[in-house]
Design a protein around this motif. Structure first.
Motif, PDB file in Angstrom:
ATOM      1  N   UNK A   1       3.203  43.667  53.496  1.00  0.00           N
ATOM      2  CA  UNK A   1       2.078  42.506  52.958  1.00  0.00           C
ATOM      3  C   UNK A   1       0.865  43.051  52.088  1.00  0.00           C
ATOM      4  N   UNK A   2       1.181  44.319  51.514  1.00  0.00           N
ATOM      5  CA  UNK A   2      -0.110  44.748  50.828  1.00  0.00           C
ATOM      6  C   UNK A   2       0.892  45.649  49.356  1.00  0.00           C
ATOM      7  N   UNK A   3       0.765  45.011  48.428  1.00  0.00           N
ATOM      8  CA  UNK A   3       1.673  45.557  47.558  1.00  0.00           C
ATOM      9  C   UNK A   3       0.551  45.367  46.084  1.00  0.00           C
ATOM     10  N   UNK A   4       0.368  46.751  45.186  1.00  0.00           N
ATOM     11  CA  UNK A   4       0.192  47.002  44.222  1.00  0.00           C
ATOM     12  C   UNK A   4       0.723  48.183  42.995  1.00  0.00           C
ATOM     13  N   UNK A   5       0.358  47.196  42.053  1.00  0.00           N
ATOM     14  CA  UNK A   5       1.319  47.963  41.275  1.00  0.00           C
ATOM     15  C   UNK A   5       0.389  48.855  39.743  1.00  0.00           C
ATOM     16  N   UNK A   6       0.418  50.052  39.353  1.00  0.00           N
ATOM     17  CA  UNK A   6       0.199  49.881  38.134  1.00  0.00           C
ATOM     18  C   UNK A   6      -0.035  49.003  36.637  1.00  0.00           C
ATOM     19  N   UNK A   7      -1.212  48.923  36.467  1.00  0.00           N
ATOM     20  CA  UNK A   7      -1.057  47.783  34.965  1.00  0.00           C
ATOM     21  C   UNK A   7      -0.294  47.882  34.067  1.00  0.00           C
ATOM     22  N   UNK A   8       0.649  49.200  33.764  1.00  0.00           N
ATOM     23  CA  UNK A   8       1.421  49.102  32.872  1.00  0.00           C
ATOM     24  C   UNK A   8       3.192  48.896  33.038  1.00  0.00           C
TER      25      UNK A   8
END
Length: 121
Positions: free
Chosen positions: A56-63
């Motif tokens: 339910x929580x996913x996060x990516x670096x901007x690149x």
């Protein structure tokens, strides 16, 4: 003891796709987050993506946001990273890590040995 083993790396042309996987075995480390990091030649290891136990929580670096997709299959104790529209600057050794839900590698207790991804121009 938890073992993490990555697979699926290789050589791909720019614009292509690749999926790397991470299989966990041994004693389970509970319902914690897992993450992908990468280390390019001559550079420090950097955060790529993180996913919670429930996804339910996913996060990516901007690149990589919009090009990479992280997922997991808890029934198979596996973590995945689908990489699309690959660029030469994505060339690195990709590591999976477990035991936290942050962008900081110091927070993770479990690491794989890494798998090489090379993107040719």
């Amino acid at each position: 003891q938890v073992q993490l083993v990555e697979s699926g790396g290789g050589l791909v042309q720019a614009g292509g796709s690749l999926r790397v996987s991470c299989a966990a075995s041994g004693r389970t480390f509970g319902r914690t987050g897992m993450a992908w990091f990468r280390q390019a030649p001559g550079k420090e290891r950097e955060f790529v993506a993180v996913i919670s136990w429930s996804s339910t929580f996913i996060y990516y670096t901007d690149s990589v946001r919009g090009r990479f997709t992280v997922s997991r299959d808890n029934s198979k104790n596996s973590l995945y990273l689908q990489m699309n529209s690959l660029k030469p600057e994505d060339t690195a050794v990709y590591f999976c890590a477990g035991g936290a839900l942050t962008q900081e590698e110091r927070d993770y207790n479990y690491w794989g040995q890494g798998t090489q991804v090379t993107v040719s121009s």
